[in-house]
Design an enzyme around this catalytic site. Structure first.
Site, short mmCIF file in Angstrom:
data_model
loop_
_atom_site.label_atom_id
_atom_site.label_comp_id
_atom_site.label_asym_id
_atom_site.label_seq_id
_atom_site.Cartn_x
_atom_site.Cartn_y
_atom_site.Cartn_z
N GLU A 141 54.97 25.55 -20.17
CA GLU A 141 55.41 24.51 -21.11
C GLU A 141 54.31 24.08 -22.07
OE1 GLU A 141 54.70 24.11 -17.96
OE2 GLU A 141 54.07 22.07 -17.44
N LYS A 155 62.14 11.22 -28.80
CA LYS A 155 61.91 10.63 -30.12
C LYS A 155 62.36 11.54 -31.27
CE LYS A 155 59.90 6.97 -31.99
NZ LYS A 155 60.05 5.62 -31.45
N ASP A 210 63.93 3.49 -33.14
CA ASP A 210 64.88 3.51 -32.02
C ASP A 210 66.01 2.48 -32.19
OD1 ASP A 210 63.10 5.33 -31.10
OD2 ASP A 210 62.18 3.99 -29.63
N SER A 241 64.85 -4.25 -34.76
CA SER A 241 63.45 -4.53 -35.09
C SER A 241 63.04 -3.85 -36.38
CB SER A 241 62.56 -4.03 -33.96
OG SER A 241 62.55 -2.61 -33.94
N GLY A 242 63.83 -2.85 -36.80
CA GLY A 242 63.43 -2.08 -37.96
C GLY A 242 62.71 -0.81 -37.54
N HIS A 271 51.24 27.02 -16.41
CA HIS A 271 52.16 26.09 -17.09
C HIS A 271 52.74 26.71 -18.37
CE1 HIS A 271 51.50 22.47 -14.67
NE2 HIS A 271 50.31 23.00 -14.45
N CYS A 304 53.86 25.71 -11.25
CA CYS A 304 52.64 25.21 -10.60
C CYS A 304 52.97 24.61 -9.23
CB CYS A 304 51.93 24.23 -11.53
SG CYS A 304 50.24 23.93 -11.00
N TYR A 305 52.95 23.28 -9.11
CA TYR A 305 53.30 22.67 -7.82
C TYR A 305 54.68 23.15 -7.36
CZ TYR A 305 54.09 19.09 -4.27
OH TYR A 305 54.35 18.45 -3.09
N GLY A 357 52.85 19.00 -10.65
CA GLY A 357 52.56 17.66 -10.18
C GLY A 357 51.11 17.61 -9.73
#
Ligand code: XMP
Length: 509
Positions: free
Chosen positions: A170, A365, A226, A222-223, A168, A80-81, A53
């Site tokens: 990640e 996604k 999602d 919407s096409g 980090h 980290c934090y 953070g």
């Protein structure tokens, strides 16, 4: 199903950690740091990760964690934090700006007797970003990694299964970051790693059926990826009790409306295609301001959808394609509004739906894409680049007319086709044409022309928050340019946008 909980101390960090955990086929959820230990216990996680953070643990309103978390007997990894917070909460000492500021790639030495580092080389590069440093460890903790300036680059208490890393793991810049996270998930937490797209599908279908019962549902399609995947999933769950309303606002790309319709034909749902182009274009006539365009389109969208909903006699539930990053961003973090994004998601709540179904709420996604593929949506559809809700309206600078839309549609289709034929599209995140409001003088044949300038935009990005302009080979750009000026009447000049985001944005409006 094993669950790992990520407590969030800064949305950017927690999102990436969640991605990394799910890549290992371990399900995880991000919760705000303020959640109580009791709530955590009830979720019965196999492990808890405290994210990084932007704060210092000494800042007056520094976010903290319920100390009872550390007595639950659940393995904890602080990043980290999160690592500094472990040290501070359990009685160690963290010093602000302790002379050990480290930013960026840092040579780090690991104790390979530690569970996190057992399978990696003794030294490698990690990605650091901290000013504060742990000076004194809590009782029972040992340092397990060091750098030239930081003797506490990682810490652990094996007995309580509490681990902390100052760097980090990640981010990709940490050479063996994935291995460390894997070691935490599988060796420390004992996760099984058996969470798959198939599970997501079965579970999501079960939940939709449970929520909707024998009711009906309505979805604004919407096409985009999602809403399409949400539609396919809901179709699988409740079949023809789902009605999809696809509003064609006349601002779609070439052939897009037909493609959307074709993709949904195989499902036994009620599919309504509304040609609302006249309505949208007449309200947009003469409008040049980008935010006004967005507002009008958002409003018209809602009105049209409401009318359709009424026409079919309403429905019990509204289905929305909200995905996890939307949830994390709106629920946990806060960010400045640069553009008011119009999303189909922002639909009216007053049509009288008795509930909202959000089957993709916990998915990222790429998980949504693999789910779409698993459900049988065509690849070309599932791998689509993002397309903004207001469509071509924000890619025509200034006033929108049918003539300009026709020019942009053709030019954009040529650009996309050439990128596909040269396989350059694979490396791009988003690419499109923009019709500028500028005309310039040219010469074609023996005559003078005074036509529009068209801009091409192509970017690479991981998260769409920042982006780099794509270095498309000149010969590809050359082909695109030659084809557009030859095949599209009204354009006599092509420019390529070589600005990154920031300072520009991806779209021009
Ligand atoms: P910008 O232009 O802000 O765009 O750098 C970032 C990403 O968001 C998309 N975008 C939108 N998407 N409604 C949407 O659904 C919108 O109003 C909108 N405006 C921009 C843009 O295409 C890019 O992927």
């Amino acid at each position: 199903m094993d669950v790992v909980l990520i407590l969030d101390f800064g949305a950017q960090y927690s999102r990436l950690i969640a991605r990394r955990v799910r890549e290992q086929n371990v399900y995880c959820e991000v919760l705000p740091h303020s959640v109580s230990a009791e709530t955590i216990r009830k979720k019965a996680p196999v492990g808890v990760i405290l994210s990084g953070g932007p704060n210092s643990v000494y800042a007056p309103d520094a976010p903290s964690v319920d100390p009872a978390l550390f007595a639950l007997g659940v393995p904890v990894l602080g990043i980290c934090y999160g690592c500094q917070l472990i040290a501070k909460t359990l009685g160690g000492e963290v010093v602000p700006d302790g002379g050990a500021r480290e930013y960026g790639r840092t040579e780090t030495r690991f104790d390979r007797a530690d569970a996190l580092f057992a399978g990696i080389p003794e030294t490698s590069v990690t990605w650091m970003s901290h000013g504060d440093m742990i000076r004194r460890l809590p009782e029972g903790f040992l340092p397990t990694a060091t750098t030239a300036v930081c003797p506490t680059a990682a810490i652990s208490c094996r007995e309580k299964r509490i681990y902390g890393v100052q760097f980090h793991p990640e981010v990709n810049h940490t050479q063996y970051g994935r291995d460390m996270l894997r070691a935490f998930l599988f060796d420390v937490c004992g996760a099984k790693g058996d969470w798959t797209v198939g599970d997501i599908r079965t579970e999501a279908v079960r939940r939709i059926r449970e929520q909707v019962g024998d009711g009906t549902a309505l979805l604004a399609l919407s096409g985009g990826v999602d809403s399409s995947v949400a539609a396919a999933l809901t179709a699988e769950a409740i079949g023809d009790r789902l009605t999809c309303v696809f509003i064609d606002h006349g601002l779609m790309r070439k052939n897009e409306g037909d493609e959307v319709e074709a993709a949904f034909r195989p499902w036994p749902i009620r599919f309504i295609r509304v040609d609302a182009s006249e309505r949208f274009l007449s309200r947009l006539a003469g409008v040049t301001d980008p935010e006004t365009k967005r507002r009008i389109i958002g409003e018209e969208f809602i009105r049209t959808f409401e009318e359709e909903a009424k026409r079919i006699g309403g429905a019990d539930f509204l289905v929305q394609g909200t995905i996890y990053p939307d949830v994390i961003e709106s629920g946990l973090g806060s960010s400045a509004v640069i553009k008011s994004h119009h999303n189909v998601g922002a639909l009216p709540k007053d049509i009288g739906f008795s509930g909202i179904v959000e089957p993709l709420r916990m998915l990222f996604k790429d998980e949504v894409r693999s789910l779409g593929r698993d459900l049988g949506l065509p690849d070309a559809f599932v791998d689509r680049q993002p397309f903004p809700g207001p469509g071509l309206a924000i890619r025509i600078i200034g006033e929108i007319t049918r003539e300009k839309l026709a020019i942009l549609r053709e030019a954009d289709a040529i650009f996309r086709e050439e990128l596909r034929l040269s396989s350059e599209d694979k490396a791009l995140s988003q690419y499109f044409a923009v019709l500028t409001s500028m005309r310039s003088v040219g010469v074609m044949g023996d005559g003078r022309t005074y036509d529009w300038t068209l801009a091409l935009r192509a970017v690479k990005t991981d998260d769409f928050m920042t982006a780099d302009w794509a270095r498309i080979p000149y010969d590809v750009l050359d082909r695109v340019s030659a084809r557009i000026v030859n095949e599209v009447r009204g354009v006599n000049r092509i420019v390529y946008d070589i600005t990154s985001k920031p300072p520009s944005t991806i779209e021009w409006e």
